[in-house]
Design an enzyme around this catalytic site. Structure first.
Site, mmCIF file in Angstrom:
data_model
loop_
_atom_site.group_PDB
_atom_site.id
_atom_site.type_symbol
_atom_site.label_atom_id
_atom_site.label_comp_id
_atom_site.label_asym_id
_atom_site.label_seq_id
_atom_site.Cartn_x
_atom_site.Cartn_y
_atom_site.Cartn_z
ATOM 1 N N TYR A 179 0.836 -1.200 0.000
ATOM 2 C CA TYR A 179 0.000 0.000 0.000
ATOM 3 C C TYR A 179 0.874 1.255 0.000
ATOM 4 C CZ TYR A 179 -3.795 3.154 1.403
ATOM 5 O OH TYR A 179 -4.720 4.169 1.456
ATOM 6 N N SER B 147 -14.293 -0.115 3.948
ATOM 7 C CA SER B 147 -13.018 -0.799 3.780
ATOM 8 C C SER B 147 -12.292 -0.950 5.114
ATOM 9 C CB SER B 147 -12.145 -0.021 2.791
ATOM 10 O OG SER B 147 -10.849 -0.576 2.719
#
Length: 248
Positions: A150, A187
Site C-alpha cells: 500500500y 473498507s
C-alpha cells in the site's frame, strides 16, 4: 456554487470516500458521473438528479476507453479506486503486489490516458480542469507497519501526480493527490473485523490519530470539492494531507 456547470467523473463511487465525494460534488453544482466495479453499490446515488451512475472496472482498459468515448469532455476526474494490502514485504506474494500495483497505480494511468485529452480540451475552453488522485499519508509522506504494498503504490501515486502536473501545467490542467489519514469507511471496517482482536484493532487505528478519533468521509469532501474547483486553480502537483495531525 463551487462546481456549478462542471462535469466530474469519480471512480470507486459506490461507497466510502467515493460515494461521499459524489454527493458533495453534486451538491456543489457538478454533473457527476459516479462509477464503480460493483453496480449494486451505486444504487444509493441514483436518486440524485445530478448524479449519473456507470459500472466501470478500472483494471479494464477497453471499458475505460469505451466510457471515455461515450461521455462529454470532463472538467474534473477523481481517481478514487484502490486496495489496501496488509502485511510486510515478507507477507507480500507476487500476485498481491501485482494486484495492488494494477489497481492503485496502473488504473490511474489508464484513466488519465483516456480522459486527459478531453480534460485538456475543456481547459482550453474554460481555463481550468483538474485531476485528483487518491494517495495516502501512508506513502512517500510516512511509512506504516504492515503497509508495504500500500505504501509503495501510494508513493507511486504521488510521483504520477507530480509528473502529470508538470506535463500539463502550461495547459491549465492541474493534478493533485489527496492523502487522507485513517478514515472510517466500509473498507476500514472490513480490515478491523478481519483482525484477530477487532476491538483492539479499532483502538490501535484511533490511537495513531492525534485528534483522538477516526476521520469520517465528511472530513475529506470539502477538500475534494476544493481541489476539483476553480478555487484551487493555482494549486498543482501537491500531495494534500487531510490526516488529523498524524504527520505534524
Amino acid at each position: 456554487m463551487l462546481l456549478d456547470g462542471k462535469t466530474i467523473l469519480i471512480t470507486a463511487a459506490g461507497q466510502g470516500i467515493g460515494a461521499a465525494s459524489a454527493r458533495a460534488c453534486a451538491q456543489a453544482g457538478a454533473r457527476v458521473i459516479a462509477t464503480d466495479v460493483n453496480a449494486d453499490l451505486l444504487a444509493g446515488l441514483r436518486d440524485d438528479r445530478n448524479i449519473e451512475t456507470r459500472q466501470l472496472d478500472v483494471t479494464d482498459a477497453g471499458a475505460i476507453g469505451a466510457l471515455a468515448a461515450d461521455l462529454p469532455d470532463l472538467d474534473g476526474l477523481f481517481n478514487c479506486a484502490g486496495v489496501v494490502h496488509h502485511g510486510s514485504v515478507l507477507d507480500l506474494t507476487d500476485d498481491d503486489w501485482a494486484f495492488a500495483l494494477d489497481l492503485n497505480v496502473t488504473a490511474m494511468v489508464r484513466m488519465c490516458r483516456a480522459f486527459v485529452p478531453g480534460l485538456l480540451r475543456q481547459a482550453d475552453k474554460t481555463g481550468s480542469a483538474a485531476i485528483l488522485n487518491m494517495s495516502s499519508m501512508a506513502s512517500s509522506v510516512k511509512g506504516f507497519p504492515n503497509r508495504t504494498a500500500y505504501g509503495a503504490t501510494k508513493a507511486a501515486v504521488i510521483g504520477l501526480t507530480k509528473a502529470i502536473a508538470a506535463d500539463f501545467v502550461t495547459r491549465n490542467l492541474r493534478c493533485n493527490a489527496l492523502c487522507p489519514g485513517t478514515v472510517d469507511t466500509p473498507s476500514l471496517r472490513g480490515r478491523i473485523a478481519a483482525a484477530a482482536d477487532p476491538v483492539q484493532a479499532e483502538r490501535d487505528f484511533i490511537a495513531r490519530q492525534p485528534m483522538g478519533r477516526l476521520a469520517n468521509v465528511d472530513d475529506l469532501t470539502p477538500t475534494v470539492v476544493h481541489l476539483l474547483s476553480d478555487g484551487s486553480r493555482f494549486v498543482t502537483g501537491q500531495a494534500v494531507l487531510v490526516d488529523g495531525g498524524v504527520t505534524i
